[in-house]
Design a protein around this motif. Structure first.
Motif, PDB file in Angstrom:
ATOM      1  N   GLY A 110      22.515   4.641  62.173  1.00 41.67           N
ATOM      2  CA  GLY A 110      21.011   4.620  62.648  1.00 41.67           C
ATOM      3  C   GLY A 110      19.714   4.948  61.579  1.00 41.67           C
ATOM      4  N   LYS A 111      18.483   4.526  62.148  1.00 40.08           N
ATOM      5  CA  LYS A 111      17.349   5.505  61.015  1.00 40.08           C
ATOM      6  C   LYS A 111      17.704   7.306  60.771  1.00 40.08           C
ATOM      7  CE  LYS A 111      14.512   1.991  62.733  1.00 40.08           C
ATOM      8  NZ  LYS A 111      13.343   1.845  64.054  1.00 40.08           N
ATOM      9  N   VAL A 112      16.983   7.374  59.240  1.00 40.48           N
ATOM     10  CA  VAL A 112      16.596   8.821  58.787  1.00 40.48           C
ATOM     11  C   VAL A 112      15.485   9.046  59.851  1.00 40.48           C
ATOM     12  CG1 VAL A 112      16.888  10.276  57.124  1.00 40.48           C
ATOM     13  CG2 VAL A 112      18.363   7.886  57.283  1.00 40.48           C
ATOM     14  N   ALA A 113      15.713  10.307  60.512  1.00 38.51           N
ATOM     15  CA  ALA A 113      14.360  11.100  60.783  1.00 38.51           C
ATOM     16  C   ALA A 113      13.903  11.199  59.538  1.00 38.51           C
ATOM     17  CB  ALA A 113      14.842  11.502  61.502  1.00 38.51           C
ATOM     18  N   ALA A 114      11.822  12.403  60.454  1.00 37.02           N
ATOM     19  CA  ALA A 114      11.673  12.214  58.947  1.00 37.02           C
ATOM     20  C   ALA A 114      12.213  14.290  59.094  1.00 37.02           C
ATOM     21  CB  ALA A 114       9.831  12.862  59.592  1.00 37.02           C
ATOM     22  N   GLY A 115      12.109  14.820  57.368  1.00 34.67           N
ATOM     23  CA  GLY A 115      12.527  15.716  57.390  1.00 34.67           C
ATOM     24  C   GLY A 115      14.325  15.625  57.371  1.00 34.67           C
ATOM     25  N   GLU A 116      15.214  14.850  57.347  1.00 35.53           N
ATOM     26  CA  GLU A 116      16.054  14.825  57.536  1.00 35.53           C
ATOM     27  C   GLU A 116      17.323  13.808  56.397  1.00 35.53           C
ATOM     28  OE1 GLU A 116      18.755  13.862  61.627  1.00 35.53           O
ATOM     29  OE2 GLU A 116      17.684  12.432  60.871  1.00 35.53           O
ATOM     30  N   SER A 117      18.234  14.761  55.763  1.00 37.95           N
ATOM     31  CA  SER A 117      18.243  13.449  54.118  1.00 37.95           C
ATOM     32  C   SER A 117      19.523  12.180  54.930  1.00 37.95           C
ATOM     33  CB  SER A 117      20.025  14.758  53.853  1.00 37.95           C
ATOM     34  OG  SER A 117      20.844  14.730  54.450  1.00 37.95           O
ATOM     35  N   ASP A 118      20.046  11.605  54.582  1.00 38.47           N
ATOM     36  CA  ASP A 118      20.911  10.887  55.057  1.00 38.47           C
ATOM     37  C   ASP A 118      22.165  10.895  55.412  1.00 38.47           C
ATOM     38  OD1 ASP A 118      18.714   9.024  53.617  1.00 38.47           O
ATOM     39  OD2 ASP A 118      20.708   8.433  52.009  1.00 38.47           O
ATOM     40  N   ALA A 119      22.453  12.089  54.645  1.00 40.10           N
ATOM     41  CA  ALA A 119      24.375  12.430  55.428  1.00 40.10           C
ATOM     42  C   ALA A 119      23.256  13.275  56.581  1.00 40.10           C
ATOM     43  CB  ALA A 119      24.669  13.945  54.339  1.00 40.10           C
ATOM     44  N   GLU A 120      22.657  14.240  57.080  1.00 43.86           N
ATOM     45  CA  GLU A 120      22.116  15.107  58.163  1.00 43.86           C
ATOM     46  C   GLU A 120      22.012  13.828  59.114  1.00 43.86           C
ATOM     47  OE1 GLU A 120      20.317  18.310  56.800  1.00 43.86           O
ATOM     48  OE2 GLU A 120      18.887  17.017  56.894  1.00 43.86           O
TER      49      GLU A 120
END
Length: 134
Positions: free
Chosen positions: A37-47
């Motif tokens: 799914g989508k990466v949220a603001a402030g998240e790394s790809d892995a998170e």
């Protein structure tokens, strides 16, 4: 606006590669994909990938190396895949019609969402090498 990154997880096990059947939108319903799914603001790809797989599949994963090249989606969106290793839980289709483990011989037979087809060669190589773990 910044580019929207969408992450997908190539989750491997002794049984093969975990693929998920889309429930929506209508034009993709019934097609198979790597879950994510989508990466949220402030998240790394892995998170983001770990969170998405927790939400969609009910599992905990360790995110590993990138797999294949980025895939351009609609304007301003980029899809990227990562290897993932199951660390706890058993996958359940919370956000999909179905889940299944596929072998290298089954990859080409699946009706894939168009974007994920870009990674079939890398997925096949990973399955042939028996190799998920990074």
């Amino acid at each position: 606006m910044d580019e929207q990154i969408v992450v997908a997880g190539a989750l491997f096990s002794e049984a093969g590669l975990l693929v998920a059947q889309r429930q929506r939108p209508p034009e993709l319903a019934g097609l198979w994909e790597l879950p994510g799914g989508k990466v949220a603001a402030g998240e790394s790809d892995a998170e983001a990938l770990a969170r998405e797989l927790r939400e969609e599949l009910g599992v905990e994963v360790s995110v590993g190396a990138r797999l294949g090249a980025d895939v351009a989606l609609k304007a301003g969106m980029t899809l990227r895949a990562y290897r993932a290793t199951l660390t706890s839980g058993s996958p359940h289709p919370h956000d999909h019609r179905a889940l299944r483990w596929v072998t290298v011989d089954e990859l080409d037979d699946l009706p894939w969402v168009p974007a994920d087809r870009a990674w079939l060669a890398e997925l096949a190589d990973a399955l042939r090498s028996g190799a998920p773990l990074d």
